[in-house]
Design an enzyme around this catalytic site. Structure first.
Site, PDB file in Angstrom:
ATOM      1  N   TYR A 147       0.864  -1.187   0.000  1.00 18.05           N
ATOM      2  CA  TYR A 147       0.000   0.000   0.000  1.00 18.05           C
ATOM      3  C   TYR A 147       0.893   1.227   0.000  1.00 18.05           C
ATOM      4  O   TYR A 147       1.830   1.319   0.810  1.00 18.05           O
ATOM      5  CB  TYR A 147      -0.879  -0.011   1.247  1.00 18.05           C
ATOM      6  N   ASP A 241       9.359   2.937  -0.714  1.00 19.27           N
ATOM      7  CA  ASP A 241       8.314   3.577   0.086  1.00 19.27           C
ATOM      8  C   ASP A 241       8.644   3.315   1.557  1.00 19.27           C
ATOM      9  O   ASP A 241       8.296   2.274   2.097  1.00 19.27           O
ATOM     10  CB  ASP A 241       6.941   3.021  -0.290  1.00 19.27           C
ATOM     11  N   LYS A 269       4.486   9.508   8.323  1.00 14.22           N
ATOM     12  CA  LYS A 269       4.346   8.996   9.688  1.00 14.22           C
ATOM     13  C   LYS A 269       5.342   9.601  10.680  1.00 14.22           C
ATOM     14  O   LYS A 269       5.261  10.780  11.012  1.00 14.22           O
ATOM     15  CB  LYS A 269       4.392   7.456   9.665  1.00 14.22           C
TER      16      LYS A 269
HETATM   17  P1  KE4 Z   1      -0.810   8.363   4.362  1.00 15.99           P
HETATM   18  O1  KE4 Z   1      -1.300   9.079   3.099  1.00 15.99           O
HETATM   19  O2  KE4 Z   1      -1.922   7.553   5.017  1.00 15.99           O
HETATM   20  O3  KE4 Z   1      -0.089   9.302   5.320  1.00 15.99           O
HETATM   21  O4  KE4 Z   1       0.327   7.322   3.901  1.00 15.99           O
HETATM   22  C1  KE4 Z   1       0.021   6.340   2.947  1.00 15.99           C
HETATM   23  C2  KE4 Z   1       0.999   5.179   3.108  1.00 15.99           C
HETATM   24  C3  KE4 Z   1       2.029   5.058   2.184  1.00 15.99           C
HETATM   25  N1  KE4 Z   1       2.939   4.065   2.289  1.00 15.99           N
HETATM   26  C4  KE4 Z   1       2.876   3.154   3.304  1.00 15.99           C
HETATM   27  C5  KE4 Z   1       3.914   2.072   3.371  1.00 15.99           C
HETATM   28  C6  KE4 Z   1       1.843   3.235   4.274  1.00 15.99           C
HETATM   29  O5  KE4 Z   1       1.784   2.311   5.273  1.00 15.99           O
HETATM   30  C7  KE4 Z   1       0.881   4.264   4.178  1.00 15.99           C
HETATM   31  C8  KE4 Z   1      -0.274   4.390   5.148  1.00 15.99           C
HETATM   32  N2  KE4 Z   1      -0.404   3.324   6.099  1.00 15.99           N
HETATM   33  C9  KE4 Z   1      -1.734   3.030   6.563  1.00 15.99           C
HETATM   34  C10 KE4 Z   1      -1.652   1.965   7.667  1.00 15.99           C
HETATM   35  N3  KE4 Z   1      -0.914   0.823   7.288  1.00 15.99           N
HETATM   36  C11 KE4 Z   1      -2.447   4.254   7.055  1.00 15.99           C
HETATM   37  C12 KE4 Z   1      -3.619   3.983   7.953  1.00 15.99           C
HETATM   38  C13 KE4 Z   1      -4.863   4.521   7.333  1.00 15.99           C
HETATM   39  O6  KE4 Z   1      -5.061   4.394   6.099  1.00 15.99           O
HETATM   40  O7  KE4 Z   1      -5.686   5.047   8.127  1.00 15.99           O
END
Ligand code: KE4
Length: 426
Positions: A147, A241, A269
């Site tokens: 993701y 990523d 994060k």
């Molecule tokens: P954000 O746009 O949610 O800040 O980041 C996206 C993203 C990109 N790359 C990786 C490896 C990530 O894990 C994420 C976001 N992680 C999820 C939880 N595994 C966010 C939680 C959510 O969607 O509420």
């Protein structure tokens, strides 16, 4: 065992659903895959969350990664409090952004230059736009179960929340877009090679150096370096990523831990210390194609704002100056891995635990978990029962079996015992 009543959360959830889609501002929070009412959290301190009924929980989500220092760290609060006396954002260059960029380039090995954005999604979507602009090619390779945020190009066999909804592909993403996203299989270098043999217009490969969005999956020896070699042999960029792994696996993230170097690295994060921050950086020569230096456009009203920079600088500085934080977190995870393995064996529960650094996941299945095709046979019904048992025992695990646990500072002997007891009494 304390009985955690959810009345206030239930009332708040039904009210929220009137004004917010699904009552949440991010789907994974809605408890879709575990059932029941999401617990509304009112405040947090150290390793603990407190709900609207003042029940406490050991926090194994840490806001999906950012709160590695534990909640409400006094030095981070102090830095933000000082900044907001001088307003919140100016929309001009500031010395704080220079300080943040220098700190990141010091901590991340071989990072020449970095651009701040406001989320991990923005970082990853900007990274692939830059890769496409730099190479003049239009396809990307991602991995099933990984993701990279909710950008159109990534919502193809995506992990994380998309998996809990059972829709790894999203309506609303035009076929023309999705067709430019090629899917490989984690820990299967041949599946990457096959795509490069088939297509000559691949701009980049984007990968989570440790997968955290299909549960935690560690790369096998040679996998990441093999991808990099395939990229460079085919005129494509190697994009890591590190939104989840950055500043979590080590001060220099996965690049330091695995001694690997990417062309573009994405962050999120932890980098914001709990404030909305993302970033992408890499080789100077590539970033000379990014506006305003070059034609690849990318922008953001609040990118690099002083409040977020203050929280990020304070957080990263503490991590940089206290490498023992990583040692302690790793020790805790090793203890949890070993003890949980024993408890689940004693209970005759089929399971596989993957862990690295401060990331750990339990899959309820027999056999190894090396890719999404392995991970997807985890027993999510059993996971849900254990999840709710944990909630009643005062442990807040991520409400999805397709997420890594995120540990933060402050999880000590007492908290480890609480976590182990949850599994003992299940
Ligand atoms: P954000 O746009 O949610 O800040 O980041 C996206 C993203 C990109 N790359 C990786 C490896 C990530 O894990 C994420 C976001 N992680 C999820 C939880 N595994 C966010 C939680 C959510 O969607 O509420």
């Amino acid at each position: 065992m304390t009985n955690h009543t959810l009345t206030n959360s239930e009332q708040l959830f039904s009210a929220s659903k009137k004004y917010i889609p699904g009552g949440v501002n991010s789907p994974v929070r809605a408890f879709n895959s575990v059932g029941g009412t999401p617990v509304f959290i009112k405040r947090a301190k150290g390793a603990y969350l407190f709900d609207e009924n003042d029940n406490s929980y050991v926090d194994l989500i840490n806001s999906w990664g950012p709160m590695i220092l534990g909640h409400a760290h006094p030095e981070v609060i102090k830095a933000v409090t000082e900044q907001i006396q001088h307003s919140f954002t100016y929309g001009t260059p500031t010395a704080k952004e220079l300080e943040m960029a220098k700190l990141i380039c010091e901590m991340v090995p071989d990072l020449d230059i970095v651009r701040m954005v406001n989320s991990g999604t923005e970082a990853c979507m900007s990274a692939i736009r830059l890769a496409r602009g730099y190479t003049g090619k239009k396809k990307i390779i991602k991995f099933a179960g990984c993701y990279h945020g909710h950008h159109d190009s990534f919502l193809v066999q995506a992990g994380s929340g998309a998996l809990t909804l059972g829709s790894p592909n999203s309506p609303g993403v035009p076929e023309e877009t999705a067709s430019n996203t090629l899917i490989a299989s984690y820990n299967d270098l041949e599946s990457v090679r096959a795509l490069f043999d088939l297509h000559d217009d691949i701009a980049c490969v984007i990968i989570e150096p440790v997968a955290g969005n299909m549960g935690c999956i560690v790369p096998e020896e040679g996998f990441l370096s093999g991808i990099k070699e395939l990229c460079h042999r085919n005129g494509a960029l190697f994009v890591l990523d590190e939104v989840m792994t950055g500043f979590r696996l080590a001060p220099g993230g996965a690049q330091q831990l695995f001694d690997i170097r990417a062309d573009i690295i994405c962050f999120g994060k932890i980098i914001g210390g709990g404030m909305p921050v993302g970033a992408f950086g890499g080789k100077r020569e590539i970033f000379e194609h990014l506006a305003p230096l070059g034609p690849v456009y990318q922008a953001g009203t609040l990118s690099g704002n002083p409040v977020a920079m203050s929280a990020g600088i304070a957080t990263l500085t503490i991590l940089k100056d206290n490498p023992s934080i990583y040692v302690d977190l790793e020790e805790t995870v090793k203890t949890l891995h070993k003890e949980l393995d024993t408890i689940l064996d004693e209970k005759g529960i089929d399971h596989t635990i993957n862990s690295i650094g401060s990331m750990i996941s339990i899959f309820y299945l027999e056999g190894q978990v090396k890719s999404f095709s392995d991970a997807k046979s985890t027993n999510t019904k059993l996971f849900s029962r254990i999840f709710h048992h944990g909630l009643k025992s005062g442990i807040y695990m991520p409400p999805s079996n397709y997420e890594s646990w995120f540990l933060g500072q402050g999880i000590g002997e007492v908290e480890i015992e609480k976590i182990l007891n949850t599994f003992r009494t299940f």
